[in-house]
Design a protein around this motif. Sequence first.
Motif, PDB file in Angstrom:
ATOM      1  N   PRO A  33       0.643  -1.247  -0.102  1.00 53.45           N
ATOM      2  CA  PRO A  33       0.125  -0.007  -0.035  1.00 53.45           C
ATOM      3  C   PRO A  33       0.890   1.393  -0.036  1.00 53.45           C
ATOM      4  CG  PRO A  33       0.000  -1.021   2.067  1.00 53.45           C
ATOM      5  CD  PRO A  33       0.623  -1.968   1.245  1.00 53.45           C
ATOM      6  N   GLN A  34       0.455   2.139  -0.954  1.00 51.58           N
ATOM      7  CA  GLN A  34       1.298   3.479  -0.864  1.00 51.58           C
ATOM      8  C   GLN A  34       0.548   4.420   0.120  1.00 51.58           C
ATOM      9  OE1 GLN A  34       0.956   4.832  -4.869  1.00 51.58           O
ATOM     10  NE2 GLN A  34       2.441   3.019  -5.523  1.00 51.58           N
ATOM     11  N   LYS A  35       1.487   5.243   0.793  1.00 50.89           N
ATOM     12  CA  LYS A  35       1.223   6.212   1.790  1.00 50.89           C
ATOM     13  C   LYS A  35       0.917   7.599   0.779  1.00 50.89           C
ATOM     14  CE  LYS A  35       3.356   4.655   5.920  1.00 50.89           C
ATOM     15  NZ  LYS A  35       4.064   4.848   6.843  1.00 50.89           N
ATOM     16  N   PRO A  36      -0.129   8.442   1.175  1.00 49.00           N
ATOM     17  CA  PRO A  36       0.013   9.704   0.287  1.00 49.00           C
ATOM     18  C   PRO A  36       1.316  10.455   0.528  1.00 49.00           C
ATOM     19  CG  PRO A  36      -1.709   9.524   1.912  1.00 49.00           C
ATOM     20  CD  PRO A  36      -0.995   8.382   2.120  1.00 49.00           C
ATOM     21  N   GLN A  37       1.577  11.310  -0.467  1.00 47.88           N
ATOM     22  CA  GLN A  37       2.512  12.228  -0.491  1.00 47.88           C
ATOM     23  C   GLN A  37       2.294  13.458   0.464  1.00 47.88           C
ATOM     24  OE1 GLN A  37       5.561  11.492  -2.049  1.00 47.88           O
ATOM     25  NE2 GLN A  37       4.679   9.560  -3.162  1.00 47.88           N
ATOM     26  N   PRO A  38       3.517  13.822   1.363  1.00 45.57           N
ATOM     27  CA  PRO A  38       3.306  14.916   2.039  1.00 45.57           C
ATOM     28  C   PRO A  38       2.957  16.193   1.443  1.00 45.57           C
ATOM     29  CG  PRO A  38       5.209  13.419   2.927  1.00 45.57           C
ATOM     30  CD  PRO A  38       4.624  12.944   1.504  1.00 45.57           C
ATOM     31  N   SER A  39       3.317  16.341   0.056  1.00 42.79           N
ATOM     32  CA  SER A  39       3.117  17.590  -0.584  1.00 42.79           C
ATOM     33  C   SER A  39       1.859  17.492  -1.059  1.00 42.79           C
ATOM     34  CB  SER A  39       4.034  17.634  -1.870  1.00 42.79           C
ATOM     35  OG  SER A  39       4.006  16.345  -2.808  1.00 42.79           O
ATOM     36  N   ASN A  40       1.001  16.400  -0.889  1.00 44.02           N
ATOM     37  CA  ASN A  40      -0.395  16.492  -1.482  1.00 44.02           C
ATOM     38  C   ASN A  40      -1.376  16.716  -0.298  1.00 44.02           C
ATOM     39  OD1 ASN A  40      -2.628  15.939  -3.110  1.00 44.02           O
ATOM     40  ND2 ASN A  40      -2.380  13.816  -3.239  1.00 44.02           N
TER      41      ASN A  40
END
Length: 108
Positions: A33-40
Motif C-alpha cells: 500500500p502506498q502512503k499519500p505524499q506529504p506534498s499532496n
Amino acid sequence: MTSSQDPYQGDDAPHARDEQWPQPPPYPPPPPPQKPQPSNQILSIIGFVCAAVAVLFIPILFGLAGIVLGIVGHTRGEPLGKWAAVAGGVGMVLGIVLGAIIVGSMSS
C-alpha cells in the motif's frame, strides 16, 4: 495385439494432457500500500483557507467547512489535517465573536 503393459496411446496419455493444458504462471504478489505524499495536502490547504475566510464572512458555514476538510484530510493521512480542523474551529469562533462585536457597536 496390445498387451496391458503397453504405454498409453492417443489423447488419454498423461504426458499429452500435461502438454495440452500447461499450468498457469503463479500470480504476482500484490503491491504494497502506498502512503499519500506529504506534498499532496490539498484538503488541508483548503481547510486553512476556509478558516481564514470564516473570520470575516459567514463564520458558521466556512468554519464548519474548514473543520470537515481538516478531518477528512487527517483521515487520508495529511499531516496538517488536524491543524486545519483546529484552525477552522478557531476561525469560526473568532468570526462569531467579531460579528457580535460589530453588530453590538452598530446598534448603540
